[in-house]
Design a protein around this motif. Structure first.
Motif, PDB file in Angstrom:
ATOM      1  N   ASP A  66      12.604  16.043   5.562  1.00 31.80           N
ATOM      2  CA  ASP A  66      12.576  15.781   4.125  1.00 31.80           C
ATOM      3  C   ASP A  66      12.044  14.371   3.880  1.00 31.80           C
ATOM      4  O   ASP A  66      12.451  13.416   4.553  1.00 31.80           O
ATOM      5  CB  ASP A  66      13.984  15.846   3.523  1.00 31.80           C
ATOM      6  N   VAL A  67      11.161  14.225   2.891  1.00 28.10           N
ATOM      7  CA  VAL A  67      10.757  12.916   2.381  1.00 28.10           C
ATOM      8  C   VAL A  67      11.348  12.796   0.982  1.00 28.10           C
ATOM      9  O   VAL A  67      11.077  13.630   0.108  1.00 28.10           O
ATOM     10  CB  VAL A  67       9.226  12.750   2.339  1.00 28.10           C
ATOM     11  N   ILE A  68      12.181  11.781   0.771  1.00 24.17           N
ATOM     12  CA  ILE A  68      13.024  11.710  -0.420  1.00 24.17           C
ATOM     13  C   ILE A  68      12.751  10.415  -1.180  1.00 24.17           C
ATOM     14  O   ILE A  68      12.889   9.322  -0.637  1.00 24.17           O
ATOM     15  CB  ILE A  68      14.520  11.767  -0.022  1.00 24.17           C
ATOM     16  N   GLY A  69      12.377  10.540  -2.442  1.00 25.37           N
ATOM     17  CA  GLY A  69      12.178   9.371  -3.288  1.00 25.37           C
ATOM     18  C   GLY A  69      13.505   8.839  -3.813  1.00 25.37           C
ATOM     19  O   GLY A  69      14.428   9.604  -4.082  1.00 25.37           O
ATOM     20  N   VAL A  70      13.577   7.510  -3.968  1.00 28.80           N
ATOM     21  CA  VAL A  70      14.788   6.857  -4.480  1.00 28.80           C
ATOM     22  C   VAL A  70      14.373   5.845  -5.543  1.00 28.80           C
ATOM     23  O   VAL A  70      13.705   4.858  -5.239  1.00 28.80           O
ATOM     24  CB  VAL A  70      15.568   6.140  -3.365  1.00 28.80           C
ATOM     25  N   ALA A  71      14.747   6.087  -6.786  1.00 31.63           N
ATOM     26  CA  ALA A  71      14.434   5.171  -7.891  1.00 31.63           C
ATOM     27  C   ALA A  71      15.689   5.026  -8.743  1.00 31.63           C
ATOM     28  O   ALA A  71      15.890   5.763  -9.710  1.00 31.63           O
ATOM     29  CB  ALA A  71      13.265   5.684  -8.721  1.00 31.63           C
ATOM     30  N   ARG A  81       0.844  -1.199   0.000  1.00 25.88           N
ATOM     31  CA  ARG A  81       0.000   0.000   0.000  1.00 25.88           C
ATOM     32  C   ARG A  81       0.873   1.240   0.000  1.00 25.88           C
ATOM     33  O   ARG A  81       1.834   1.340   0.757  1.00 25.88           O
ATOM     34  CB  ARG A  81      -0.913   0.013   1.234  1.00 25.88           C
ATOM     35  N   ILE A  82       0.526   2.195  -0.864  1.00 25.05           N
ATOM     36  CA  ILE A  82       1.236   3.478  -0.914  1.00 25.05           C
ATOM     37  C   ILE A  82       0.559   4.419   0.081  1.00 25.05           C
ATOM     38  O   ILE A  82      -0.616   4.770  -0.079  1.00 25.05           O
ATOM     39  CB  ILE A  82       1.200   4.073  -2.329  1.00 25.05           C
ATOM     40  N   PRO A  83       1.279   4.827   1.138  1.00 25.30           N
ATOM     41  CA  PRO A  83       0.645   5.625   2.189  1.00 25.30           C
ATOM     42  C   PRO A  83       0.549   7.100   1.840  1.00 25.30           C
ATOM     43  O   PRO A  83       1.279   7.609   0.991  1.00 25.30           O
ATOM     44  CB  PRO A  83       1.580   5.415   3.387  1.00 25.30           C
ATOM     45  N   ASP A  84      -0.361   7.778   2.519  1.00 27.67           N
ATOM     46  CA  ASP A  84      -0.427   9.233   2.449  1.00 27.67           C
ATOM     47  C   ASP A  84       0.598   9.814   3.409  1.00 27.67           C
ATOM     48  O   ASP A  84       0.943   9.211   4.433  1.00 27.67           O
ATOM     49  CB  ASP A  84      -1.823   9.731   2.836  1.00 27.67           C
ATOM     50  N   ILE A  85       1.077  11.010   3.101  1.00 29.56           N
ATOM     51  CA  ILE A  85       2.090  11.661   3.931  1.00 29.56           C
ATOM     52  C   ILE A  85       1.465  12.860   4.626  1.00 29.56           C
ATOM     53  O   ILE A  85       0.984  13.781   3.962  1.00 29.56           O
ATOM     54  CB  ILE A  85       3.288  12.114   3.078  1.00 29.56           C
ATOM     55  N   PRO A  86       1.441  12.885   5.970  1.00 30.05           N
ATOM     56  CA  PRO A  86       0.902  14.040   6.701  1.00 30.05           C
ATOM     57  C   PRO A  86       1.883  15.213   6.644  1.00 30.05           C
ATOM     58  O   PRO A  86       2.914  15.215   7.317  1.00 30.05           O
ATOM     59  CB  PRO A  86       0.725  13.512   8.128  1.00 30.05           C
ATOM     60  N   ALA A  87       1.554  16.198   5.842  1.00 31.97           N
ATOM     61  CA  ALA A  87       2.506  17.283   5.570  1.00 31.97           C
ATOM     62  C   ALA A  87       2.857  18.083   6.813  1.00 31.97           C
ATOM     63  O   ALA A  87       3.951  18.663   6.893  1.00 31.97           O
ATOM     64  CB  ALA A  87       1.931  18.195   4.489  1.00 31.97           C
TER      65      ALA A  87
END
Length: 323
Positions: A255-260, A240-246
């Motif tokens: 920081d919320v950082i994506g890694v691909a 499940r892809i969660p929601d992020i409480p800003a």
């Protein structure tokens, strides 16, 4: 040659082993006789049509391999018989693959083919995440979810190579012992992990969270971070892809950082060679120690993916293609 093939998008049970023509290498490609192939979460997702990359049916899964060079183009520094590891995007679960030369790397003599099959994607993803995206500094503390798996153990070891303290989050006591053996400084169980981390850090929290799990853990991952902490989003193994409480980001400057990694190296094709140089240094220093998990024969590829699917895996699962 023999290859594992996905014939319908019905998960691991749709895998079959078939005889198919050997690949013909294109410009700049290295022809490799595969000895071991890595089993990774993208492979599982691709068998169900749930990954970003959706190859046309039928196709062979497998994004990382290790073996010996059969033929290499001039200028690569590779020649017949060289031991290598390679990233192939798709098609690695086969006896022979053609890999881009910029994603093919000479293996250290002491590293096994099984170890090499688990280094390219896991360790390069961990290196991108921690060294570049999180800007990890010596003396910081890194928490790793799913720390007994292939990416988890790679993240523990890369963090240690960069001078960080590591805390593993795992589901069982056996996995906690496994994570410690792989290099974790501390380990806590997933049930009640946030309280355990707070106790270990004297309520300060951690500087970086590496999270390939997602789902319900994300909110507590944000809570576990200290001021100016960084949450690395590495995947969603929980499904499940969660929601992020800003508001959580604002209050502690988080920081919320994506890694691909796979997407990035499409645009920076020279970057993996830079990473390989760093990883070889970590290996020579004793930090990088590929952790072998279960090994399966090519014919047993459905069982290998099932082991990954039920979250029972520890270390890096591989397929043995040649002895």
């Amino acid at each position: 040659m023999k290859a594992v093939r996905v014939t319908s998008l019905d998960g691991p049970r749709a895998l079959v082993v078939q005889d198919v023509p050997e690949p013909v290498p294109g410009d700049g490609e290295v022809l490799i006789d595969v000895h071991a192939a890595g089993v990774s979460f993208p492979d599982l997702l691709m068998t169900r049509g749930r990954y970003q990359r959706k190859p046309e049916l039928p196709f062979s899964p497998g994004v990382e391999v290790a073996g010996t060079v059969r033929a290499a183009p001039p200028g690569t520094g590779l020649s017949s018989g060289d031991r290598v590891a390679a990233f192939v995007r798709v098609g690695g679960w086969a006896e022979v693959v053609a890999a881009p030369s910029e994603y093919t790397f000479r293996l250290p003599d002491a590293m096994s083919f099984r170890g090499g099959a688990g280094v390219v994607m896991n360790y390069m993803t961990a290196h991108l995440a921690l060294a570049r995206r999180a800007r990890l500094r010596a003396g910081e503390t890194v928490l790793v979810h799913g720390a007994a798996g292939g990416l988890g153990t790679a993240s523990l070891q890369v963090a240690a190579a960069l001078g960080a303290r590591t805390i593993a989050v795992v589901s069982t006591a056996d996995k906690a012992a496994f994570a410690r053996a792989a290099g974790a400084d501390e380990a806590v169980l997933a049930a009640g992990w946030l309280d355990g981390v707070r106790a270990l850090t004297g309520e300060r929290g951690v500087d970086v969270v590496a999270d390939p799990v997602g789902g319900d853990r994300m909110l507590d991952s944000l809570r576990s971070l200290t001021r100016e902490g960084r949450l690395l989003v590495l995947g969603f193994a929980e499904g499940r892809i969660p929601d992020i409480p800003a508001n959580r980001l604002l209050l502690k400057n988080i920081d919320v950082i994506g890694v691909a990694w796979g997407h990035l190296v499409q645009e920076e094709r020279g970057y993996p060679a830079e990473q390989w140089s760093d990883l070889l240094a970590y290996y020579e220093q004793g930090h990088l120690r590929p952790v072998d998990g279960a090994a399966f024969a090519l014919d047993d590829a459905p069982a290998a993916l099932a082991r990954l699917d039920d979250r029972a895996a520890t270390g890096k699962i591989t397929l043995t293609v040649r002895p």
